[in-house]
Design a protein around this motif. Sequence first.
Motif, PDB file in Angstrom:
ATOM      1  N   TYR A 193      10.271  11.380 -16.890  1.00  0.00           N
ATOM      2  CA  TYR A 193       9.732  11.597 -15.305  1.00  0.00           C
ATOM      3  C   TYR A 193      10.246  10.780 -14.361  1.00  0.00           C
ATOM      4  O   TYR A 193      11.030   9.980 -14.461  1.00  0.00           O
ATOM      5  N   MET A 194       9.953  11.394 -13.255  1.00  0.00           N
ATOM      6  CA  MET A 194      10.368  10.635 -11.926  1.00  0.00           C
ATOM      7  C   MET A 194       9.223  10.132 -11.347  1.00  0.00           C
ATOM      8  O   MET A 194       8.283  10.761 -10.870  1.00  0.00           O
ATOM      9  N   LEU A 195       9.370   8.788 -11.096  1.00  0.00           N
ATOM     10  CA  LEU A 195       7.997   7.947 -10.426  1.00  0.00           C
ATOM     11  C   LEU A 195       8.271   7.947  -8.799  1.00  0.00           C
ATOM     12  O   LEU A 195       9.620   7.455  -8.608  1.00  0.00           O
ATOM     13  N   LYS A 196       7.629   8.598  -8.085  1.00  0.00           N
ATOM     14  CA  LYS A 196       7.991   8.364  -6.690  1.00  0.00           C
ATOM     15  C   LYS A 196       6.770   7.526  -5.958  1.00  0.00           C
ATOM     16  O   LYS A 196       5.656   7.622  -6.274  1.00  0.00           O
ATOM     17  N   ILE A 197       7.287   6.224  -5.187  1.00  0.00           N
ATOM     18  CA  ILE A 197       6.346   5.409  -4.503  1.00  0.00           C
ATOM     19  C   ILE A 197       6.662   5.903  -2.925  1.00  0.00           C
ATOM     20  O   ILE A 197       7.884   5.538  -2.537  1.00  0.00           O
TER      21      ILE A 197
ATOM     22  N   SER B 158       0.858  -1.093   0.101  1.00  0.00           N
ATOM     23  CA  SER B 158       0.101   0.062  -0.068  1.00  0.00           C
ATOM     24  C   SER B 158       1.088   1.517  -0.035  1.00  0.00           C
ATOM     25  O   SER B 158       1.629   1.237   0.889  1.00  0.00           O
ATOM     26  N   ALA B 159       0.751   2.092  -0.883  1.00  0.00           N
ATOM     27  CA  ALA B 159       1.490   3.169  -1.157  1.00  0.00           C
ATOM     28  C   ALA B 159       1.039   4.250  -1.877  1.00  0.00           C
ATOM     29  O   ALA B 159       0.075   3.771  -2.878  1.00  0.00           O
ATOM     30  N   LYS B 160       1.444   5.612  -1.890  1.00  0.00           N
ATOM     31  CA  LYS B 160       1.015   6.400  -2.930  1.00  0.00           C
ATOM     32  C   LYS B 160       2.007   6.686  -3.898  1.00  0.00           C
ATOM     33  O   LYS B 160       3.338   6.394  -3.970  1.00  0.00           O
ATOM     34  N   ILE B 161       1.365   6.947  -5.217  1.00  0.00           N
ATOM     35  CA  ILE B 161       2.278   7.170  -6.221  1.00  0.00           C
ATOM     36  C   ILE B 161       2.131   8.370  -6.907  1.00  0.00           C
ATOM     37  O   ILE B 161       1.152   8.986  -7.140  1.00  0.00           O
ATOM     38  N   SER B 162       3.345   9.017  -7.192  1.00  0.00           N
ATOM     39  CA  SER B 162       3.407  10.297  -7.651  1.00  0.00           C
ATOM     40  C   SER B 162       4.305  10.237  -9.031  1.00  0.00           C
ATOM     41  O   SER B 162       5.427   9.747  -8.842  1.00  0.00           O
ATOM     42  N   VAL B 163       3.831  11.057  -9.938  1.00  0.00           N
ATOM     43  CA  VAL B 163       4.809  11.263 -10.981  1.00  0.00           C
ATOM     44  C   VAL B 163       5.011  12.601 -11.337  1.00  0.00           C
ATOM     45  O   VAL B 163       4.302  13.342 -11.445  1.00  0.00           O
ATOM     46  N   TYR B 164       6.403  13.006 -11.578  1.00  0.00           N
ATOM     47  CA  TYR B 164       6.735  14.415 -11.507  1.00  0.00           C
ATOM     48  C   TYR B 164       7.667  14.642 -12.925  1.00  0.00           C
ATOM     49  O   TYR B 164       8.303  13.748 -13.202  1.00  0.00           O
TER      50      TYR B 164
ATOM     51  N   SER C 107      10.305   6.463   1.107  1.00  0.00           N
ATOM     52  CA  SER C 107       9.913   6.386  -0.308  1.00  0.00           C
ATOM     53  C   SER C 107      11.004   6.196  -1.222  1.00  0.00           C
ATOM     54  O   SER C 107      12.185   6.131  -1.071  1.00  0.00           O
ATOM     55  N   ILE C 108      10.669   5.490  -2.544  1.00  0.00           N
ATOM     56  CA  ILE C 108      11.918   5.317  -3.484  1.00  0.00           C
ATOM     57  C   ILE C 108      11.460   6.013  -4.795  1.00  0.00           C
ATOM     58  O   ILE C 108      10.265   6.477  -5.090  1.00  0.00           O
ATOM     59  N   THR C 109      12.215   6.182  -5.569  1.00  0.00           N
ATOM     60  CA  THR C 109      12.249   6.966  -6.827  1.00  0.00           C
ATOM     61  C   THR C 109      12.713   6.287  -7.896  1.00  0.00           C
ATOM     62  O   THR C 109      13.747   5.860  -8.009  1.00  0.00           O
ATOM     63  N   ARG C 110      12.178   6.158  -9.264  1.00  0.00           N
ATOM     64  CA  ARG C 110      12.594   5.706 -10.362  1.00  0.00           C
ATOM     65  C   ARG C 110      12.383   6.469 -11.672  1.00  0.00           C
ATOM     66  O   ARG C 110      11.310   7.247 -11.576  1.00  0.00           O
ATOM     67  N   LYS C 111      13.460   6.650 -12.482  1.00  0.00           N
ATOM     68  CA  LYS C 111      13.316   7.552 -13.754  1.00  0.00           C
ATOM     69  C   LYS C 111      12.278   6.580 -14.729  1.00  0.00           C
ATOM     70  O   LYS C 111      12.703   5.509 -15.017  1.00  0.00           O
ATOM     71  N   VAL C 112      11.312   7.216 -15.256  1.00  0.00           N
ATOM     72  CA  VAL C 112      10.474   6.712 -16.376  1.00  0.00           C
ATOM     73  C   VAL C 112      10.498   7.634 -17.524  1.00  0.00           C
ATOM     74  O   VAL C 112      10.587   8.741 -17.521  1.00  0.00           O
ATOM     75  N   ILE C 113      10.668   6.863 -18.735  1.00  0.00           N
ATOM     76  CA  ILE C 113      10.967   7.714 -19.859  1.00  0.00           C
ATOM     77  C   ILE C 113       9.616   7.262 -20.761  1.00  0.00           C
ATOM     78  O   ILE C 113       9.311   6.068 -21.118  1.00  0.00           O
TER      79      ILE C 113
END
Length: 200
Positions: A181-185, A145-151, A191-197
Amino acid sequence: MKKNYYYLFMLLVFLSANLIQAQVPCPDAAIINGGGNKLTVSYDTSIDCPNMPNTVTTSENGGATWTLSNCSASNDTAFYNLTSGTAPGVGGTFNIDSGFDSSCSYTDSVLPISDFELLNASLSVYPNPLTKNNILNLKFTFSTSAKISVYNVTGKLALVDEINNAENKELDTSKLTNGVYMLKISTDNASITRKVIIMK
């Protein structure tokens, strides 16, 4: 005569492999999660992933067999899937009876590793880069269970969603334009962040 030496050599290799496998001590902690279908163990940093047992068993509720699905050496965590039998209850007391050098007992299923380590070890994001359709898949090894944010690259929030006690989440990116984009969980504790193209 050579044939006999060959069989003797193969027997020694087999016995040596089993002895090496049997030398793995109990994990520091273990938890039943994923609705009772996943077993996650944390272990001492001196144990390498290739030495983790491929199968382990538990005896509660009539017994269960678990098969190794993933091992993260960087986070000292191994993940097992239930392959047969009935799992112990989530959050209870249980024993891992085989797979390690002795029977291993766990109470309250508490893992001494952080939410960050668990999230980072278990998260897969695909396809990345996203070149077709609008669905970005998030897959966790256990229910999360987590919040998902994309920047976007300027740091502006472009998309918000959440995952509720699930292992998979499909993220609809149809409103996002091509770019990086940066995907933040995020959970309450980490929290962790992954780069998404995105290149649709």
